[in-house]
Design a protein around this motif. Structure first.
Motif, PDB file in Angstrom:
ATOM      1  N   MET A 221       0.822  -1.209   0.000  1.00 17.48           N
ATOM      2  CA  MET A 221       0.000   0.000   0.000  1.00 17.48           C
ATOM      3  C   MET A 221       0.855   1.257   0.000  1.00 17.48           C
ATOM      4  SD  MET A 221      -3.280  -0.939   2.380  1.00 17.48           S
ATOM      5  CE  MET A 221      -4.146   0.522   1.820  1.00 17.48           C
ATOM      6  N   ILE A 222       1.956   1.237   0.736  1.00 14.33           N
ATOM      7  CA  ILE A 222       2.840   2.405   0.750  1.00 14.33           C
ATOM      8  C   ILE A 222       3.461   2.622  -0.622  1.00 14.33           C
ATOM      9  CG2 ILE A 222       4.997   3.309   1.683  1.00 14.33           C
ATOM     10  CD1 ILE A 222       4.283   1.933   4.343  1.00 14.33           C
ATOM     11  N   LEU A 223       3.912   1.536  -1.262  1.00 20.58           N
ATOM     12  CA  LEU A 223       4.484   1.657  -2.610  1.00 20.58           C
ATOM     13  C   LEU A 223       3.435   2.156  -3.592  1.00 20.58           C
ATOM     14  CD1 LEU A 223       6.739   1.213  -4.684  1.00 20.58           C
ATOM     15  CD2 LEU A 223       5.972  -1.161  -4.910  1.00 20.58           C
ATOM     16  N   SER A 224       2.214   1.628  -3.499  1.00 21.19           N
ATOM     17  CA  SER A 224       1.137   2.073  -4.391  1.00 21.19           C
ATOM     18  C   SER A 224       0.862   3.558  -4.203  1.00 21.19           C
ATOM     19  CB  SER A 224      -0.135   1.272  -4.114  1.00 21.19           C
ATOM     20  OG  SER A 224       0.066  -0.108  -4.295  1.00 21.19           O
ATOM     21  N   GLY A 225       0.839   3.998  -2.945  1.00 19.93           N
ATOM     22  CA  GLY A 225       0.601   5.411  -2.667  1.00 19.93           C
ATOM     23  C   GLY A 225       1.683   6.301  -3.250  1.00 19.93           C
ATOM     24  N   ILE A 226       2.946   5.860  -3.148  1.00 20.62           N
ATOM     25  CA  ILE A 226       4.056   6.632  -3.716  1.00 20.62           C
ATOM     26  C   ILE A 226       3.949   6.704  -5.231  1.00 20.62           C
ATOM     27  CG2 ILE A 226       6.563   6.655  -4.055  1.00 20.62           C
ATOM     28  CD1 ILE A 226       6.823   5.434  -1.249  1.00 20.62           C
ATOM     29  N   LEU A 227       3.659   5.575  -5.870  1.00 13.74           N
ATOM     30  CA  LEU A 227       3.536   5.547  -7.331  1.00 13.74           C
ATOM     31  C   LEU A 227       2.383   6.433  -7.806  1.00 13.74           C
ATOM     32  CD1 LEU A 227       4.125   1.741  -8.037  1.00 13.74           C
ATOM     33  CD2 LEU A 227       5.732   3.632  -8.374  1.00 13.74           C
ATOM     34  N   LEU A 228       1.253   6.375  -7.106  1.00 15.35           N
ATOM     35  CA  LEU A 228       0.112   7.221  -7.478  1.00 15.35           C
ATOM     36  C   LEU A 228       0.429   8.693  -7.257  1.00 15.35           C
ATOM     37  CD1 LEU A 228      -2.875   5.144  -6.020  1.00 15.35           C
ATOM     38  CD2 LEU A 228      -2.392   5.564  -8.435  1.00 15.35           C
ATOM     39  N   THR A 229       1.139   8.996  -6.177  1.00 15.98           N
ATOM     40  CA  THR A 229       1.517  10.382  -5.879  1.00 15.98           C
ATOM     41  C   THR A 229       2.389  10.953  -6.987  1.00 15.98           C
ATOM     42  OG1 THR A 229       1.402   9.996  -3.486  1.00 15.98           O
ATOM     43  CG2 THR A 229       2.699  11.882  -4.249  1.00 15.98           C
ATOM     44  N   ILE A 230       3.418  10.211  -7.367  1.00 15.56           N
ATOM     45  CA  ILE A 230       4.340  10.668  -8.408  1.00 15.56           C
ATOM     46  C   ILE A 230       3.612  10.855  -9.735  1.00 15.56           C
ATOM     47  CG2 ILE A 230       6.357  10.023  -9.789  1.00 15.56           C
ATOM     48  CD1 ILE A 230       7.422   8.556  -7.309  1.00 15.56           C
ATOM     49  N   THR A 231       2.792   9.876 -10.103  1.00 14.87           N
ATOM     50  CA  THR A 231       2.094   9.926 -11.394  1.00 14.87           C
ATOM     51  C   THR A 231       1.146  11.109 -11.471  1.00 14.87           C
ATOM     52  OG1 THR A 231       2.222   7.514 -11.602  1.00 14.87           O
ATOM     53  CG2 THR A 231       0.613   8.647 -12.977  1.00 14.87           C
ATOM     54  N   HIS A 232       0.318  11.299 -10.434  1.00 17.11           N
ATOM     55  CA  HIS A 232      -0.655  12.402 -10.478  1.00 17.11           C
ATOM     56  C   HIS A 232       0.018  13.757 -10.320  1.00 17.11           C
ATOM     57  CE1 HIS A 232      -4.522  10.279 -10.718  1.00 17.11           C
ATOM     58  NE2 HIS A 232      -3.904   9.294 -10.094  1.00 17.11           N
ATOM     59  N   ALA A 233       1.130  13.811  -9.601  1.00 15.84           N
ATOM     60  CA  ALA A 233       1.875  15.065  -9.506  1.00 15.84           C
ATOM     61  C   ALA A 233       2.424  15.464 -10.871  1.00 15.84           C
ATOM     62  CB  ALA A 233       3.012  14.920  -8.493  1.00 15.84           C
ATOM     63  N   GLU A 235       1.153  14.531 -13.771  1.00 13.36           N
ATOM     64  CA  GLU A 235       0.010  14.883 -14.620  1.00 13.36           C
ATOM     65  C   GLU A 235      -0.425  16.326 -14.379  1.00 13.36           C
ATOM     66  OE1 GLU A 235      -3.013  12.054 -13.775  1.00 13.36           O
ATOM     67  OE2 GLU A 235      -1.891  10.357 -14.569  1.00 13.36           O
ATOM     68  N   ILE A 236      -0.540  16.728 -13.125  1.00 11.84           N
ATOM     69  CA  ILE A 236      -0.969  18.100 -12.822  1.00 11.84           C
ATOM     70  C   ILE A 236       0.101  19.102 -13.225  1.00 11.84           C
ATOM     71  CG2 ILE A 236      -1.520  19.682 -10.941  1.00 11.84           C
ATOM     72  CD1 ILE A 236      -2.952  17.483  -9.549  1.00 11.84           C
ATOM     73  N   SER A 237       1.360  18.755 -13.026  1.00 10.69           N
ATOM     74  CA  SER A 237       2.432  19.678 -13.398  1.00 10.69           C
ATOM     75  C   SER A 237       2.466  19.909 -14.909  1.00 10.69           C
ATOM     76  CB  SER A 237       3.783  19.141 -12.926  1.00 10.69           C
ATOM     77  OG  SER A 237       4.140  17.963 -13.627  1.00 10.69           O
ATOM     78  N   VAL A 238       2.038  18.909 -15.676  1.00 11.86           N
ATOM     79  CA  VAL A 238       2.025  19.036 -17.135  1.00 11.86           C
ATOM     80  C   VAL A 238       0.730  19.710 -17.621  1.00 11.86           C
ATOM     81  CG1 VAL A 238       1.965  17.760 -19.317  1.00 11.86           C
ATOM     82  CG2 VAL A 238       3.535  17.055 -17.508  1.00 11.86           C
ATOM     83  N   LEU A 239      -0.393  19.257 -17.126  1.00 14.51           N
ATOM     84  CA  LEU A 239      -1.686  19.717 -17.641  1.00 14.51           C
ATOM     85  C   LEU A 239      -2.188  20.976 -16.953  1.00 14.51           C
ATOM     86  CD1 LEU A 239      -3.527  16.265 -17.875  1.00 14.51           C
ATOM     87  CD2 LEU A 239      -2.315  17.476 -19.698  1.00 14.51           C
ATOM     88  N   GLY A 240      -1.821  21.163 -15.712  1.00 15.33           N
ATOM     89  CA  GLY A 240      -2.385  22.259 -14.947  1.00 15.33           C
ATOM     90  C   GLY A 240      -3.682  21.815 -14.288  1.00 15.33           C
ATOM     91  N   PRO A 250      -6.596  11.812 -17.608  1.00 16.71           N
ATOM     92  CA  PRO A 250      -5.455  12.740 -17.639  1.00 16.71           C
ATOM     93  C   PRO A 250      -4.121  12.083 -17.987  1.00 16.71           C
ATOM     94  CG  PRO A 250      -6.264  12.406 -15.396  1.00 16.71           C
ATOM     95  CD  PRO A 250      -7.275  11.815 -16.302  1.00 16.71           C
ATOM     96  N   LEU A 251      -3.939  10.813 -17.636  1.00 15.12           N
ATOM     97  CA  LEU A 251      -2.686  10.148 -17.989  1.00 15.12           C
ATOM     98  C   LEU A 251      -2.540  10.034 -19.502  1.00 15.12           C
ATOM     99  CD1 LEU A 251      -0.108   8.665 -17.139  1.00 15.12           C
ATOM    100  CD2 LEU A 251      -1.442   6.546 -17.031  1.00 15.12           C
ATOM    101  N   PHE A 252      -3.635   9.689 -20.157  1.00  9.63           N
ATOM    102  CA  PHE A 252      -3.625   9.594 -21.612  1.00  9.63           C
ATOM    103  C   PHE A 252      -3.336  10.951 -22.244  1.00  9.63           C
ATOM    104  CE2 PHE A 252      -5.891   9.835 -25.689  1.00  9.63           C
ATOM    105  CZ  PHE A 252      -5.305   8.769 -26.368  1.00  9.63           C
ATOM    106  N   THR A 253      -3.964  11.997 -21.707  1.00  8.96           N
ATOM    107  CA  THR A 253      -3.745  13.361 -22.214  1.00  8.96           C
ATOM    108  C   THR A 253      -2.295  13.793 -22.024  1.00  8.96           C
ATOM    109  OG1 THR A 253      -6.025  13.894 -21.586  1.00  8.96           O
ATOM    110  CG2 THR A 253      -4.580  15.740 -22.111  1.00  8.96           C
ATOM    111  N   THR A 254      -1.713  13.433 -20.874  1.00  9.53           N
ATOM    112  CA  THR A 254      -0.322  13.797 -20.590  1.00  9.53           C
ATOM    113  C   THR A 254       0.647  13.108 -21.544  1.00  9.53           C
ATOM    114  OG1 THR A 254      -0.847  14.112 -18.242  1.00  9.53           O
ATOM    115  CG2 THR A 254       1.477  13.819 -18.829  1.00  9.53           C
TER     116      THR A 254
END
Length: 330
Positions: A221-233, A235-240, A250-254
């Motif tokens: 669960m901790i690893l999953s949380g880290i992976l999700l955190t990095i991925t969504h961070a 995505e937002i940094s790219v897309l706004g 959003p992953l597809f758009t990124t």
């Protein structure tokens, strides 16, 4: 199926793939806006805490799955309708994941293929692997865990090297941002995807070394949380914030924006593979949990007999959606 055993590595791979599921591809915790990555980190401890409660209950009632634990705690008459609600909820969650995957594949690449056929192929694969047993499912998870990690690292690396991320979309963080992140983390992100690990109370009894269930699941669960955190961070940094909140995937758009030296581009296939792998394991585990609970509830001799009906029922909402779309077009 009940006599089959899983190793702690197989449980670990299954949990990570389950947690990632559609959470990698779809937007989550939209209330937190640009601080979604912070909300995910905040929700991890709550998810770990409840998972450890599940493990504790499994140890108090050895060999019992979720339905059996519920009967021992609430009594037969109260537990029976509660277990029916578990079946309904798990079927709904599995069907929703199947619909999201089929919708992305249809909208992005297979626009001339009826969504019912896209979902049917996945349901057939789910039914097949469940009929092979939990050991086969665990071994398959180990293989695809490595594939998923390699694809994730490759995609994130290419996005970063392309110079697409803009850190001003993530920082600075003000007091109101922290408050928003907490409100979004509990209960929204906490419930999806972390609280969904309740389904693993039907799988933990198959672990060959039950004492490792807590540590294995906690690390997963901790690893999953880290992976999700990095991925969504990323995505937002790219897309706004604005585009991220309005994007269906959003992953597809990124990934679609990647163009490294006019050579590395069109990495959409990685997104499709990520979605298919994640949804496949999430749907399979949900269907397994429903089959196991139904077998316990209705006293079925072999849980394999429940797999086919469960798979068919899980695909019904997708077929219903297709009929609605056909009616609207006329």
């Amino acid at each position: 199926m009940n006599k089959e055993r899983l190793t702690s590595n197989q449980l670990f791979a299954m949990m990570v793939l389950f947690e990632l599921g559609t959470a990698l591809v779809v937007p989550i915790g939209l209330e937190s806006k640009r601080t979604i990555w912070l909300s995910i980190l905040m929700a991890v401890p709550g998810g770990v805490l409840f998972y450890l409660i599940y493990v504790y209950l499994s140890r108090q009632f050895p060999g019992k799955i979720l339905s059996g634990i519920t009967v021992n705690i609430l009594g037969k008459w109260i537990a029976w309708p509660v277990n029916l609600l578990y079946i309904a909820q798990f079927l709904y969650n599995g069907s929703r994941n199947l619909r999201e995957a089929a919708s992305l594949l249809t909208a992005a690449s297979y626009d001339r293929t009826p969504i019912i056929f896209t979902s049917a192929f996945m349901i057939i694969a789910v039914i097949y692997i469940l009929n092979q047993g939990t050991t086969v499912l665990g071994r398959t998870a180990e293989i695809y865990f490595v594939i998923m990690i390699l694809m994730g690292v490759s995609c994130n690396f290419v996005v970063i090297v392309s110079g697409l991320p803009d850190m001003s979309n993530l920082f600075p963080l003000h007091l109101r941002d922290w408050k928003t992140a907490v409100i979004s983390a509990y209960p929204n992100v906490w419930v999806f995807p972390f609280l969904e690990t309740v389904v693993f109370t039907t799988i933990i009894p198959h672990l060959n070394k039950s004492g490792r269930a807590g540590k294995t699941g906690m690390i997963a669960m901790i690893l999953s949380g880290i992976l999700l955190t990095i991925t969504h961070a990323i995505e937002i940094s790219v897309l706004g914030e604005d585009i991220y909140s309005r994007a269906t995937f959003p992953l597809f758009t990124t990934i679609a924006l990647v163009n490294l030296a006019d050579f590395i581009q069109r990495l959409d296939a990685f997104v499709f593979l990520t979605l298919i792998i994640g949804v496949f394991f999430k749907l399979t585990i949900y269907c397994y949990a429903v089959s196991a609970i139904a077998t316990d509830l209705f006293k079925i001799q072999d849980s394999r007999k429940a797999v086919l009906p469960v798979g068919i029922v899980a695909s019904v909402p997708v077929c219903h959606e297709r009929r609605e779309l056909s009616g609207a077009s006329h």
